[in-house]
Motif scaffolding. Structure first.
Motif, PDB file in Angstrom:
ATOM      1  N   PHE A 113     -17.082  18.007 -38.676  1.00 32.42           N
ATOM      2  CA  PHE A 113     -16.316  17.236 -37.672  1.00 32.42           C
ATOM      3  C   PHE A 113     -17.273  16.622 -36.648  1.00 32.42           C
ATOM      4  O   PHE A 113     -17.128  15.455 -36.269  1.00 32.42           O
TER       5      PHE A 113
ATOM      6  N   TYR B 123      -0.095  21.908 -42.137  1.00 33.56           N
ATOM      7  CA  TYR B 123      -0.374  22.799 -41.024  1.00 33.56           C
ATOM      8  C   TYR B 123       0.779  22.932 -40.004  1.00 33.56           C
ATOM      9  O   TYR B 123       1.025  24.047 -39.519  1.00 33.56           O
TER      10      TYR B 123
ATOM     11  N   ASN C  42      -2.391  23.654 -31.731  1.00 30.07           N
ATOM     12  CA  ASN C  42      -3.442  24.409 -31.010  1.00 30.07           C
ATOM     13  C   ASN C  42      -2.917  24.855 -29.654  1.00 30.07           C
ATOM     14  O   ASN C  42      -3.097  25.989 -29.245  1.00 30.07           O
TER      15      ASN C  42
ATOM     16  N   THR D 184       2.703  25.801 -41.169  1.00 29.46           N
ATOM     17  CA  THR D 184       2.000  27.095 -41.204  1.00 29.46           C
ATOM     18  C   THR D 184       1.682  27.568 -39.787  1.00 29.46           C
ATOM     19  O   THR D 184       1.640  28.766 -39.531  1.00 29.46           O
ATOM     20  N   TYR D 185       1.505  26.638 -38.829  1.00 33.09           N
ATOM     21  CA  TYR D 185       1.438  27.058 -37.418  1.00 33.09           C
ATOM     22  C   TYR D 185       2.730  27.785 -37.058  1.00 33.09           C
ATOM     23  O   TYR D 185       2.734  28.887 -36.519  1.00 33.09           O
TER      24      TYR D 185
ATOM     25  N   HIS E  77     -10.637  17.199 -42.991  1.00 36.17           N
ATOM     26  CA  HIS E  77     -11.756  16.252 -43.145  1.00 36.17           C
ATOM     27  C   HIS E  77     -11.642  15.186 -42.056  1.00 36.17           C
ATOM     28  O   HIS E  77     -10.601  15.048 -41.390  1.00 36.17           O
TER      29      HIS E  77
ATOM     30  N   GLU F   8      -4.914  29.247 -47.426  1.00 37.90           N
ATOM     31  CA  GLU F   8      -3.759  29.424 -46.531  1.00 37.90           C
ATOM     32  C   GLU F   8      -2.549  29.929 -47.322  1.00 37.90           C
ATOM     33  O   GLU F   8      -1.920  30.920 -46.946  1.00 37.90           O
TER      34      GLU F   8
ATOM     35  N   TYR G  37      -0.324  13.724 -32.755  1.00 36.38           N
ATOM     36  CA  TYR G  37      -1.422  14.596 -33.153  1.00 36.38           C
ATOM     37  C   TYR G  37      -0.893  16.029 -33.378  1.00 36.38           C
ATOM     38  O   TYR G  37      -1.095  16.914 -32.554  1.00 36.38           O
TER      39      TYR G  37
HETATM   40  F1  LIG Z   1     -11.863  17.044 -38.540  1.00 36.07           F
HETATM   41  C1  LIG Z   1     -11.737  18.090 -39.340  1.00 36.07           C
HETATM   42  F2  LIG Z   1     -12.432  17.877 -40.473  1.00 36.07           F
HETATM   43  F3  LIG Z   1     -12.220  19.182 -38.738  1.00 36.07           F
HETATM   44  C2  LIG Z   1     -10.262  18.286 -39.682  1.00 36.07           C
HETATM   45  C3  LIG Z   1      -9.553  18.677 -38.443  1.00 36.07           C
HETATM   46  C4  LIG Z   1      -9.104  19.911 -38.099  1.00 36.07           C
HETATM   47  C5  LIG Z   1      -8.441  19.960 -36.850  1.00 36.07           C
HETATM   48  C6  LIG Z   1      -7.842  21.033 -36.141  1.00 36.07           C
HETATM   49  N1  LIG Z   1      -7.757  22.301 -36.635  1.00 36.07           N
HETATM   50  C7  LIG Z   1      -7.705  22.602 -38.044  1.00 36.07           C
HETATM   51  C8  LIG Z   1      -6.507  23.402 -38.341  1.00 36.07           C
HETATM   52  N2  LIG Z   1      -6.416  24.549 -37.480  1.00 36.07           N
HETATM   53  C9  LIG Z   1      -5.440  25.466 -37.699  1.00 36.07           C
HETATM   54  N3  LIG Z   1      -5.268  26.577 -37.002  1.00 36.07           N
HETATM   55  N4  LIG Z   1      -4.224  27.317 -37.434  1.00 36.07           N
HETATM   56  C10 LIG Z   1      -3.564  26.774 -38.445  1.00 36.07           C
HETATM   57  C11 LIG Z   1      -2.365  27.320 -39.119  1.00 36.07           C
HETATM   58  F4  LIG Z   1      -2.732  27.778 -40.325  1.00 36.07           F
HETATM   59  F5  LIG Z   1      -1.858  28.303 -38.369  1.00 36.07           F
HETATM   60  F6  LIG Z   1      -1.492  26.334 -39.281  1.00 36.07           F
HETATM   61  S1  LIG Z   1      -4.237  25.297 -38.895  1.00 36.07           S
HETATM   62  C12 LIG Z   1      -7.194  24.658 -36.280  1.00 36.07           C
HETATM   63  C13 LIG Z   1      -7.440  23.352 -35.691  1.00 36.07           C
HETATM   64  N5  LIG Z   1      -7.310  20.852 -34.922  1.00 36.07           N
HETATM   65  C14 LIG Z   1      -7.334  19.619 -34.381  1.00 36.07           C
HETATM   66  N6  LIG Z   1      -7.864  18.544 -34.996  1.00 36.07           N
HETATM   67  C15 LIG Z   1      -8.414  18.725 -36.209  1.00 36.07           C
HETATM   68  S2  LIG Z   1      -9.177  17.554 -37.211  1.00 36.07           S
END
Ligand SMILES: FC(F)(F)Cc1cc2c(N3CCN(c4nnc(C(F)(F)F)s4)CC3)ncnc2s1
Length: 488
Positions: free
Chosen positions: A142, A306, A269, A309-310, A168, A350, A263
Motif C-alpha cells: 500500500f 469486507y 475501521n 465480515t466487519y 490491492h 477470511e 469508503y
Molecule cells: F491498499 C491495500 F492494498 F492495502 C488494500 C486496502 C486495505 C484497506 C483497509 N484494510 C483492509 C481490510 N481490513 C480489515 N479489517 N478487518 C476486516 C474484517 F475481516 F473484519 F472485515 S477487513 C483492515 C483495513 N482499510 C482501509 N483501506 C484499505 S485499502
C-alpha cells in the motif's frame, strides 16, 4: 497543492493529539489539495515514535491532555524537503498542467521502487508512510502506491489518484480517471505488473480486483486511506493507545466532513475502534458497520466482502450468533460471483477462519445444552449456514484453483448435523437465478452486472421474502456440490 503553509507550521512543536487533528482539519478544509506528503510524514513520525519504544501503559484520556513526545517542525520540514528533492530530482514537474501519462506514472513508480531497500520483511508493521520511506527506505505494498500518488501531487498532476480494492492498490489517471496502472506489487513471489493496465485478463474475475469496482479516491479520500493505514500496534498483542486514539479522532474528522461516504473499509475501521472505546454517543458501532454495507451496495454494486465480515465479526464477538450467520451468508453471496484465483489468499483465509473456527466454536457453545434460546432450533440460522456454504461452493465452480478440501467438509458436516431434522425441514430451497448461475460459467455475469442493478434487485428480494412463518432461501442448485464436498 496546499503545501506546508505558515499556519500549519504554527501548530509545531506538536505536543497533543488535538494539534494533529487541527493540522488535518486545516489541510482538509482550506484547500481541495491537502498535502499528502506532509500529512503522511507527520502521521508516520508520530506512529513510529510511539510504537518503537516501550510506551505501553501511559494513561490516555483525551486528545487535549494526552501528552505526545514533542514533534519538532524542523524534523518534518527536512523530511518534506527530502521527498520533494527525490521526486523533482528525477522527474520534471508538470508545468503545462496536462494530464499524466502512463510513462510519467511508471517513472514516478520507478523512482520509489528503485530507492527501496533491496530486501526486507514486506509484511512488517509501520511500513506504510512516507516517514518509513524517507528514514528507512522501506514501504509495504500500500505504501508504494500511496507514495506514487503523493509524488505525482508534488509534480503537479492532480489527475493521478489512488484506486483501492480490498487487498490491492493501484492508480487511475487521465480524463475522468479513465486510465489505470499498476504501480506496486501484490502478494508473495508474484512478478510485479507495474505500468500495466488493471485486470484485463482472467484476473478480472478475481476478488482482488473487485470486478473493477475499486474505491477511486479523491485527495481527501487519499487522506482517509493514510489515516486508515495507521497501525497502532506496539507488538502482536498490545496497541499504543494514543496512536489508536489519534486514528479514531482523525477518522471522525473525515467522517464528519463526508469523506468516508464512499469508503466502506474506512467506516469499518472506525466501527472497530468505536466498539473498543466509543467516542461518539448517538452513533453505535453497529450503525457504522451497516453504513459500510450500504455504501458497498450503493456505490460498488455489492461486490465487496469486507463490509459483511466487519459486521459478522462484531456480532460474533458480541455473541449475536444468529445475526453473525446472516452477515456471513451475505459475505458469501458476494464471493460466489467471483472465480477463485491464487491472488485471493486473503479472502480465502477470511472464509476459512469463519467456516473452520468461528462456526464450529458457535456450534459447540450452542449445543452445550444450556442455551434455552439456542440457534439450533432456528430455521433461518440453518438457511443462512447453507447459503454461506453454498456461496463458497459457487466461488469454487468455474475457478482454475480449487477452494474446498476435506478440511472444510468435516466441520461443515459436523455443523449441519447439529440441526434437528424438523428444523431442517422448515427450510424451503427455491432454485432461482439459474440464468445467473449458468452465465457465471461462461463469464457473462460480469457484463450485465456492471449496470449496478444490485440496488433494484435487493429491494425487490427484500419486499418478496418478508413472510415470517417459513424461511424461504433463494438458492442456487449447488446443494449437490455441497453434498459432494461432504462425501469426499
Ligand atoms: F491498499 C491495500 F492494498 F492495502 C488494500 C486496502 C486495505 C484497506 C483497509 N484494510 C483492509 C481490510 N481490513 C480489515 N479489517 N478487518 C476486516 C474484517 F475481516 F473484519 F472485515 S477487513 C483492515 C483495513 N482499510 C482501509 N483501506 C484499505 S485499502
Amino acid at each position: 497543492m496546499a503545501g506546508f503553509r505558515d499556519l500549519d507550521k504554527a501548530l509545531f512543536p506538536i505536543k497533543h493529539i488535538s494539534a494533529v487533528v487541527k493540522l488535518f482539519r486545516s489541510q482538509l478544509e482550506d484547500t481541495n489539495e491537502p498535502d499528502l506528503a506532509l500529512l503522511s510524514i507527520v502521521i508516520g513520525l508520530i506512529e513510529n515514535q510511539l510504537t518503537s519504544r516501550s510506551n505501553a501503559g501511559q494513561l490516555i484520556d483525551s486528545p487535549e491532555t494526552t501528552v505526545l513526545p514533542r514533534f519538532e517542525l524542523e524534523t518534518v520540514e527536512n523530511l518534506y524537503r527530502k521527498f520533494k528533492i527525490v521526486i523533482t530530482g528525477s522527474v520534471e514537474p508538470n508545468k503545462t498542467k496536462t494530464y499524466a501519462t502512463r510513462d510519467l506514472v511508471k517513472r514516478v513508480s520507478d523512482v520509489i521502487w528503485n530507492s527501496l531497500t533491496r530486501s526486507y520483511y514486506k509484511d512488517r508493521a509501520h511500513l506504510q508512510s512516507l516517514y518509513s520511506y524517507l528514514t528507512g527506505s522501506k514501504l509495504d505494498c500500500f505504501g508504494v502506491a500511496f507514495a506514487v500518488v503523493a509524488g505525482c501531487q508534488v509534480l503537479g498532476y492532480d489527475d493521478v489518484h489512488l484506486a483501492l480494492s480490498e487487498d490491492h492498490a493501484w492508480v487511475v489517471f487521465g480524463p475522468h480517471g479513465s486510465e489505470t496502472a499498476e504501480v506496486t506489487w501484490h502478494g508473495k513471489g508474484n512478478e510485479d505488473k507495474r505500468g500495466q493496465e488493471i485486470g484485463k485478463l482472467d484476473s478480472a474475475r478475481s476478488w482482488l480486483y473487485v470486478n473493477n469496482k475499486p474505491v477511486v479516491c479523491t485527495r481527501q479520500m487519499e487522506v482517509a486511506a493514510l489515516v486508515s493505514a495507521i497501525n497502532p500496534s506496539l507488538n502482536a498483542s498490545v496497541d499504543a493507545t494514543e496512536v489508536a486514539l489519534l486514528q479514531q479522532e482523525l477518522l471522525w474528522l473525515l467522517y464528519d466532513l463526508g469523506h468516508l461516504k464512499k469508503y466502506p473499509m474506512a467506516i469499518g475501521n472506525l466501527g472497530d475502534l468505536e466498539e473498543i472505546s466509543p467516542k461518539r454517543p448517538g452513533i453505535a458501532c453497529s450503525a457504522l458497520f451497516e453504513e459500510a454495507i450500504d455504501a458497498a451496495r450503493r456505490f460498488y454494486n455489492n461486490q465487496h466482502v469486507y463490509p459483511y465480515t466487519y459486521q459478522g465479526g462484531y456480532y460474533f464477538r458480541n455473541k449475536k450468533y444468529k445475526e453473525a450467520f446472516e452477515s456471513w451468508a451475505n459475505a458469501s453471496d458476494v464471493i460466489r460471483l467471483y472465480n477463485y484465483s491464487r491472488d485471493d489468499e486473503e479472502i480465502y483465509k477470511e472464509f476459512l477462519e469463519i467456516a473452520n473456527e468461528h462456526i464450529p466454536y458457535i456450534m459447540k457453545i450452542e449445543s452445550s445444552g444450556f442455551e434455552a434460546n439456542t440457534i439450533l432450533k432456528k430455521s433461518e440460522c440453518f438457511a443462512n449456514l447453507l447459503k454461506f456454504y453454498d456461496g463458497i461452493c459457487q466461488w469454487e465452480e468455474g475457478s482454475a484453483t480449487p477452494v474446498l478440501h476435506i478440511g472444510w467438509a468435516k466441520p461443515l458436516v459436523n455443523t449441519i448435523s447439529k440441526f434437528d431434522a424438523d428444523v431442517r425441514a422448515q427450510v424451503h430451497i427455491v432454485c432461482d437465478n439459474m440464468e445467473e448461475k449458468l452465465s457465471k460459467k461462461n463469464g457473462s455475469i460480469f457484463n450485465n452486472n456492471n449496470n449496478n442493478n444490485y440496488e433494484k434487485e435487493y429491494q425487490a428480494t427484500m419486499s418478496k421474502s418478508n413472510n415470517k412463518d417459513q424461511t424461504t432461501s433463494h438458492f442456487y442448485p449447488t446443494i449437490e456440490a455441497l453434498t459432494a464436498a461432504c462425501s469426499e
